[in-house]
Design an enzyme around this catalytic site. Structure first.
Site, PDB file in Angstrom:
ATOM      1  N   ARG A 266       0.856  -1.185   0.000  1.00 37.75           N
ATOM      2  CA  ARG A 266       0.000   0.000   0.000  1.00 37.75           C
ATOM      3  C   ARG A 266       0.890   1.233   0.000  1.00 37.75           C
ATOM      4  NH1 ARG A 266      -2.278   0.472   5.294  1.00 37.75           N
ATOM      5  NH2 ARG A 266      -0.922   2.288   5.561  1.00 37.75           N
ATOM      6  N   HIS A 270      -3.414   4.610   4.838  1.00 42.54           N
ATOM      7  CA  HIS A 270      -4.608   3.762   4.921  1.00 42.54           C
ATOM      8  C   HIS A 270      -5.825   4.513   4.392  1.00 42.54           C
ATOM      9  CE1 HIS A 270      -7.473   0.840   6.409  1.00 42.54           C
ATOM     10  NE2 HIS A 270      -8.071   1.792   7.109  1.00 42.54           N
ATOM     11  N   TYR A 279       4.259   4.240  11.633  1.00 40.05           N
ATOM     12  CA  TYR A 279       4.421   2.790  11.774  1.00 40.05           C
ATOM     13  C   TYR A 279       5.211   2.122  10.646  1.00 40.05           C
ATOM     14  CZ  TYR A 279       0.246   2.980   8.748  1.00 40.05           C
ATOM     15  OH  TYR A 279      -0.644   3.268   7.746  1.00 40.05           O
TER      16      TYR A 279
END
Length: 379
Positions: A266, A270, A279
């Site tokens: 990705r 998100h 993260y």
């Protein structure tokens, strides 16, 4: 009663490295390393390339509109085009797609207009497209619930004998849900004509794969359910198309379900409300940029003389026309009727719901009357 293990089908464990037909440099792999899958024809690959380029331009445009405040939220699929385009291209006109919230480019590729795709992200309507017209279920936000829906439709298809296949898109995090386990188990036991395509983009929002599961690959889980599993390079659209097409054919011909894991990444956050720098390292993102699915296929098509400058220009025009149409439809003010909230809830209207509707209708009428009075006094 004893279990007859001798009659059970022999399911082999997927290879530990992802299957690919075109490598990162855009070169066709040796057939001996292709796992028995043939490289699709240049004509098919050119069509897949066109769809990926157009889909990415749409995705980039919608992300920009979201940052401008035109949409409430949007989950980008940038970098995952090979998985989604291969999935849609593998389906027949009467097959059904069961997508997640991140699979808007799959809807686009299957023919859903931009304004209908974006209706829910804009807060305009629950879902803006006709499910039966496009053979696409609503985009599921709760993880893995659509997998059960896909199995239900596939089982009904088998009972009716109409040879319809259901394909559901899942994320890596969704495979940890109980709904996914129930869907895998039921589909395998009843040999439902369904394909589970897991887009392993390696993060369930902020949770990396190694904190989600201890198995070697997600595809390994298939063997425990008694169905074939395939571990595929999710940035190689040629491999994804070959494997998913084979899985769809198997399901259609009575061979039961398959689980396909596409290893991808990705690239964007998100959603627009997420900060991925908290993260994951930017160096990881940069490494995956070097494995871009569109650039990889482009190198191959140029090397075999299929992608010409004229063809490239035509694809760019199509992509820009779509981006312009998407901008235009998002500038139109949405006409929203709050009372639509009560429509299509029950086949037979319920008294309590009717009372709630009347209460809201009275509140709206009083508000509009007060606003009109204020406007008249100020004039």
């Amino acid at each position: 009663m004893s279990l007859n293990v001798e009659s059970a089908p022999v399911i082999t464990q997927p290879a530990p490295t992802p299957l690919r037909l075109i490598d990162d440099a855009g070169l066709a792999v040796d057939p001996s390393e292709a796992g028995g899958f043939a490289l699709p024809s240049p004509e098919i690959l050119l069509g897949l390339y066109r769809r990926m380029v157009v889909a990415r331009r749409f995705d980039v445009q919608v992300t920009a509109l979201t940052r401008q405040g035109r949409l409430a939220t949007y989950p980008s699929a940038l970098g995952q085009e090979a998985c989604e385009i291969a999935a849609v291209a593998s389906l027949g006109a009467l097959d059904w797609l069961f997508p997640t919230y991140r699979d808007s480019i799959a809807l686009l590729t299957r023919g859903v207009p931009p304004e209908d795709i974006l209706a829910s992200f804009r807060g305009e309507w629950h879902s803006g497209y006709d499910y039966y017209q496009h053979k696409i279920a609503p985009q599921a936000t709760p993880l893995a619930t659509q997998a059960l829906h896909a199995v239900g439709l596939a089982t009904a298809s088998k009972l009716k004998g109409d040879h319809t296949v259901a394909l559901t898109l899942l994320g890596d995090g969704a495979t940890s849900e109980g709904d996914a386990h129930e869907a895998f188990n039921f589909a395998a036991v009843w040999q439902a004509p369904v394909v589970f395509l897991v887009q392993n983009n390696q993060f369930a929002i902020s949770v990396p794969l190694d904190k989600q599961m201890a198995c070697r690959t997600i595809a390994d889980k298939a063997i425990g359910y008694g169905m074939p599993g395939y571990f595929v390079d999710g940035n190689d659209v040629a491999a994804m198309y070959a494997v998913v097409s084979a899985a769809v054919d198997t399901a259609r011909n009575g061979g039961g379900p398959s689980l396909v894991e596409g290893l991808t990444y990705r690239m964007e956050a998100h959603t627009n409300s997420d900060d991925p720098t908290r993260y994951r390292d930017s160096s990881d993102v940069d490494a995956w940029r070097g494995r871009d699915p569109i650039e990889r296929l482009e190198k191959y098509l140029v090397s075999v003389g299929v992608l010409t400058d004229a063809e490239r220009a035509d694809i760019t025009r199509e992509a820009e026309d779509l981006a312009a149409a998407t901008r235009e439809c998002m500038t139109r003010t949405a006409v929203i009727d709050p009372l639509e909230l009560f429509e299509h809830v029950y086949a037979t209207p319920r008294t309590a719901l009717a009372e709630q509707r009347d209460f809201l209708a009275n509140e709206i009428a009083e508000h509009e009357a007060a606003a009109a009075k204020t406007t008249g006094e100020s004039a």
